[in-house]
Design an enzyme around this catalytic site. Structure first.
Site, PDB file in Angstrom:
ATOM      1  N   GLU A  13       0.825  -1.201   0.000  1.00  0.00           N
ATOM      2  CA  GLU A  13       0.000   0.000   0.000  1.00  0.00           C
ATOM      3  C   GLU A  13       0.862   1.256   0.000  1.00  0.00           C
ATOM      4  O   GLU A  13       0.612   2.201  -0.747  1.00  0.00           O
ATOM      5  CB  GLU A  13      -0.834  -0.034   1.277  1.00  0.00           C
ATOM      6  CG  GLU A  13      -2.080   0.738   1.215  1.00  0.00           C
ATOM      7  CD  GLU A  13      -2.888   0.442   2.465  1.00  0.00           C
ATOM      8  OE1 GLU A  13      -4.083   0.626   2.398  1.00  0.00           O
ATOM      9  OE2 GLU A  13      -2.313   0.024   3.489  1.00  0.00           O
ATOM     10  N   ASP A 223     -11.049 -10.430   3.907  1.00  0.00           N
ATOM     11  CA  ASP A 223     -11.413 -11.800   4.301  1.00  0.00           C
ATOM     12  C   ASP A 223     -12.617 -11.705   5.218  1.00  0.00           C
ATOM     13  O   ASP A 223     -13.017 -10.620   5.619  1.00  0.00           O
ATOM     14  CB  ASP A 223     -10.219 -12.456   5.021  1.00  0.00           C
ATOM     15  CG  ASP A 223      -9.836 -11.673   6.269  1.00  0.00           C
ATOM     16  OD1 ASP A 223     -10.401 -11.951   7.337  1.00  0.00           O
ATOM     17  OD2 ASP A 223      -8.987 -10.762   6.195  1.00  0.00           O
TER      18      ASP A 223
HETATM   19  N1  ADE Z   1      -6.963  -7.534   8.868  1.00  0.00           N
HETATM   20  C1  ADE Z   1      -7.433  -8.149   7.773  1.00  0.00           C
HETATM   21  N2  ADE Z   1      -8.101  -9.267   8.095  1.00  0.00           N
HETATM   22  C2  ADE Z   1      -8.057  -9.359   9.444  1.00  0.00           C
HETATM   23  C3  ADE Z   1      -8.539 -10.289  10.360  1.00  0.00           C
HETATM   24  N3  ADE Z   1      -9.203 -11.367   9.962  1.00  0.00           N
HETATM   25  N4  ADE Z   1      -8.290 -10.083  11.680  1.00  0.00           N
HETATM   26  C4  ADE Z   1      -7.597  -9.012  12.081  1.00  0.00           C
HETATM   27  N5  ADE Z   1      -7.105  -8.088  11.246  1.00  0.00           N
HETATM   28  C5  ADE Z   1      -7.331  -8.263   9.928  1.00  0.00           C
END
Ligand code: ADE
Length: 257
Positions: A13, A223
């Site tokens: 990024e 996610d």
């Molecule tokens: N950043 C991106 N995905 C995450 C997750 N599952 N838990 C904590 N920080 C995150």
């Protein structure tokens, strides 16, 4: 123009941001490279926060003490908690909370001791401009029939980004990568209004609150914070997230005066 800090947790990024700041020069403080330059007429300091609440808090403190920034904009990725949060969606935080803060019975669960608060609000004007910028960029992704300026058509198809949405609301932070459906459910049950979970935002919000400096936080959902979180996260960062947030920040800097 206000001196604005652009803070990210991922190397990819920062690279995308630095590509837009060809005049940037580097100053190293506390083992971090702070890149000072200009972008769309703004004086900008761009830096990698590293990962976790302490890393974010010390980065913010250096930005405020050494570089006297007047605004902070954080970008990164988050795990989706609420059912409506899909991979590729964007969340703009209206407030942030440390989900692993618990000094009970001395203080209520989640409250940051001696501040009297658990929820730290972001700056309404920056947040509104960020929401508008995210809508503008996601609109381009949704309507892309060929590669958009920042994403290949293949990435849009691979990640099913044709229906991506912008959300606003509560974001949780903690020193934990949430990577199981059970833990995700536990957080959703404890804090049903939470949209997403990440590892830095609420720490930045606490420091910015202490200094009275406006903050905005943008997170792309990488996610679903479940058992597949790790695989989805890595792939998404490489192919999508960094370009996405650089495009939204560019739009933000053009709109925000
Ligand atoms: N950043 C991106 N995905 C995450 C997750 N599952 N838990 C904590 N920080 C995150």
């Amino acid at each position: 123009m206000a001196h604005i800090a652009l803070v990210g947790a991922m190397q990819e990024e920062l690279a995308a941001v630095l590509a837009c700041m060809p005049d940037a020069h580097c100053e190293t403080v506390a083992g971090r490279d702070f890149w000072l330059g200009h972008w769309h007429g703004h004086e900008v300091v761009a830096v990698l926060s590293r990962i976790g609440k302490v890393a974010a808090a010390s980065t913010a403190t250096v930005l405020l003490e050494r570089f006297s920034v007047q605004r902070v904009l954080f970008t990164g990725v988050a795990g989706g908690l609420a059912r409506s949060m899909k991979v590729g969606d964007v969340v703009v935080a209206t407030d942030l909370l440390q989900h692993d803060m618990n000094a009970s019975p001395l203080f209520p669960q989640y409250e940051v001791p001696l501040t009297g608060r658990a929820f730290f609000a972001t700056d309404p004007r920056m947040t509104q401009a960020l929401v508008e910028s995210a809508h503008a960029v996601l609109g381009q992704v949704r309507h892309a029939h060929e590669a958009s300026p920042f994403l290949s058509l293949q990435s849009i198809q691979n990640f099913g980004l044709q229906h991506v949405q912008v959300h606003q609301g509560l974001v949780l932070s903690g020193d934990q990568f949430v990577a199981s459906a059970a833990e995700s459910r536990r957080l959703q049950q404890a804090l049903p209004q939470a949209l997403a979970v990440e590892m830095e935002g609420a720490a930045l919000a606490q420091v910015c609150h202490d200094y009275g400096v406006p903050l905005a936080v943008l997170r792309t959902i990488s996610d679903r914070a479940d058992d597949d979180a790790h695989t989805d996260f890595t792939k998404f960062i490489q192919e999508v997230a960094s370009r996405y947030s650089a495009a939204i920040v560019a739009e933000f800097l053009q709109r925000f005066t």
